[in-house]
Design a protein around this motif. Structure first.
Motif, short mmCIF file in Angstrom:
data_model
loop_
_atom_site.label_atom_id
_atom_site.label_comp_id
_atom_site.label_asym_id
_atom_site.label_seq_id
_atom_site.Cartn_x
_atom_site.Cartn_y
_atom_site.Cartn_z
N GLY A 7 -62.18 -63.01 77.50
CA GLY A 7 -63.12 -62.76 76.40
C GLY A 7 -63.77 -61.39 76.54
O GLY A 7 -63.90 -60.64 75.56
N PHE A 8 -64.11 -61.06 77.77
CA PHE A 8 -64.72 -59.75 78.03
C PHE A 8 -63.77 -58.62 77.61
O PHE A 8 -64.14 -57.69 76.90
CB PHE A 8 -65.07 -59.65 79.52
N MET A 9 -62.52 -58.74 78.04
CA MET A 9 -61.53 -57.72 77.70
C MET A 9 -61.34 -57.61 76.19
O MET A 9 -61.26 -56.52 75.62
CB MET A 9 -60.19 -58.03 78.38
N LEU A 10 -61.26 -58.78 75.57
CA LEU A 10 -61.09 -58.80 74.11
C LEU A 10 -62.23 -58.05 73.42
O LEU A 10 -62.01 -57.23 72.52
CB LEU A 10 -61.05 -60.25 73.61
N ALA A 11 -63.45 -58.34 73.86
CA ALA A 11 -64.62 -57.74 73.21
C ALA A 11 -64.61 -56.22 73.39
O ALA A 11 -64.86 -55.46 72.45
CB ALA A 11 -65.89 -58.34 73.80
N VAL A 12 -64.29 -55.80 74.63
CA VAL A 12 -64.28 -54.35 74.90
C VAL A 12 -63.22 -53.67 74.02
O VAL A 12 -63.47 -52.64 73.39
CB VAL A 12 -64.02 -54.08 76.39
N GLN A 13 -62.04 -54.28 73.98
CA GLN A 13 -60.96 -53.70 73.18
C GLN A 13 -61.34 -53.67 71.70
O GLN A 13 -61.08 -52.69 71.00
CB GLN A 13 -59.68 -54.53 73.39
N PHE A 14 -61.98 -54.76 71.27
CA PHE A 14 -62.39 -54.83 69.87
C PHE A 14 -63.38 -53.70 69.55
O PHE A 14 -63.27 -53.02 68.53
CB PHE A 14 -63.03 -56.19 69.60
N LYS A 15 -64.31 -53.53 70.45
CA LYS A 15 -65.31 -52.46 70.25
C LYS A 15 -64.62 -51.10 70.16
O LYS A 15 -64.92 -50.28 69.30
CB LYS A 15 -66.31 -52.44 71.41
N THR A 16 -63.67 -50.90 71.09
CA THR A 16 -63.01 -49.60 71.13
C THR A 16 -62.21 -49.34 69.85
O THR A 16 -62.29 -48.27 69.26
CB THR A 16 -62.06 -49.53 72.33
N ASN A 42 -62.91 -46.73 66.49
CA ASN A 42 -61.90 -45.71 66.19
C ASN A 42 -60.84 -46.33 65.29
O ASN A 42 -59.81 -46.78 65.75
CB ASN A 42 -61.29 -45.23 67.51
#
Lengths: 111, 237
Positions: free
Chosen positions: B17-26, B30
């Motif tokens: 979930g953490f990875m998903l959120a970070v990727q989503f933000k990135t 952009n």
């Protein structure tokens, strides 16, 4: 039981959204591959759980090693000029759908 | 066993979930991923340009400060501009006038003797150099050859059939203007056994004219040092 997993997933998403963590645009591609690997591992774990062949050590090690290998392979592909990350996408995609299909069948059998 | 499995899956889900959120933000920060490289490039450039602008703004501020301070001390300003003017005159960057001599050298018009080297009847760069040298030793303060002001890095050099002064081609008749004490300058050239005598032996027409006022133009090229920098270790007196 499954609510706990869902809750933890949401908790992780929440932490990720709240924490001021950003990854550079250049690494976003590798991160997406790593996420695919992680998704594959989690679905594989759930499937193994349903098949009663779950092994914690195999699951945890598989999770982290898959993530690192996937990102590393994608990076290596970029260095070599081969779109290796496409191979990772296809492989993980196929496995994710297979695992999902098997999980669905188990769930259908259960109820 | 079941519980342990559940816990490990839950733990891994947190990370996922953490990875998903970070990727989503990135990716949402952009939107067009295709030009991610270009976006980063532009970001870097923007950063650089912004810094440059800030530095320039600082410079403007400090210069304005200096300017206002300088205009406050009007007298100091005058002294400085006076000094600048003097330095420019010394460097040959200002037109000057004053008493001096005009030396005219013209190629020989004597009929060529077939056995003689025709080069001996022409004015060469060496001749000009020697004349200039004589003028300098006679105390000339400003010298120009055919309106080319001689400054600290001027050259007088033979280039094929012409002579280069300040990288400009000049041709006979050569008119050398020098500002200084006219009689001293004249006698330094006309001295017995001096260089003009030698030249005249070869039939080169030499004319030295004393004048009360001659004008010498400024050096028109650029004075720029590429290699020499001030030696800050030893302060100039």
């Amino acid at each position: 039981m499954w609510l706990l997993v869902l809750f933890c997933l949401l908790l992780g998403i929440f932490i990720g959204l709240e924490m001021p963590v950003f990854i550079p645009f250049l690494l976003a591609k590798y991160m997406s591959i790593a996420i695919l690997a992680a998704l594959d591992s989690v679905f594989g774990g759930i499937r193994a759980y349903m098949e009663d062949v779950f092994d914690t050590v195999v699951f945890i090690s598989g999770f982290f090693v898959n993530i690192l290998l996937a990102a590393g392979l994608a990076y290596l592909g970029d260095r070599l000029g081969v779109e290796l990350y496409l191979a990772a996408v296809v492989a993980f995609g196929v496995r994710i759908f297979q695992n999902l299909a098997i999980i669905r069948r188990y769930l259908l059998k259960k109820w | 066993m079941k519980k342990e499995a559940m816990l490990s899956i839950a733990l891994v889900s947190v990370i996922l979930g953490f990875m998903l959120a970070v990727q989503f933000k990135t990716t949402s920060a952009n939107p067009n991923n295709l030009s991610a490289m270009r976006a980063q490039d532009l970001t870097l450039q923007l950063d650089k340009v912004t810094k440059e602008r800030d530095a320039l703004a600082d410079e403007v501020a400090s210069l304005r400060d200096k300017l206002s301070q300088a205009s406050k001390h009007d007298q100091a300003m005058q002294v400085i501009s006076q000094e600048l003017k003097t330095a420019n005159i010394l460097a040959g960057l200002e037109p000057v006038k004053g008493p001096g001599v005009i030396v005219t050298l013209t190629d020989s018009s004597q009929p060529l003797v077939p056995s003689d080297n025709p080069n001996l009847y022409l004015v060469h760069d060496q001749d000009l150099l020697t004349v200039v040298n004589e003028l300098r030793s006679g105390g000339a303060e400003a010298i120009a050859i055919n309106e080319q002001r001689l400054v600290s890095n001027s050259e007088i050099r033979c280039a094929g059939t012409t002579i280069l002064v300040n990288t400009t081609k000049i041709a006979p008749p050569f008119v050398i203007k020098a500002i200084g004490d006219p009689s001293v300058l004249e006698s330094s050239l006309r001295i017995k056994g001096g260089y003009l005598e030698t030249l005249e032996n070869w039939g080169v027409k030499c004319q030295v004219k004393k004048v009360d006022s001659i004008e010498i133009p400024e050096y028109k090229g650029t004075l720029r040092f590429e290699f020499a920098v001030p030696n800050t270790n030893e302060k100039a007196e």
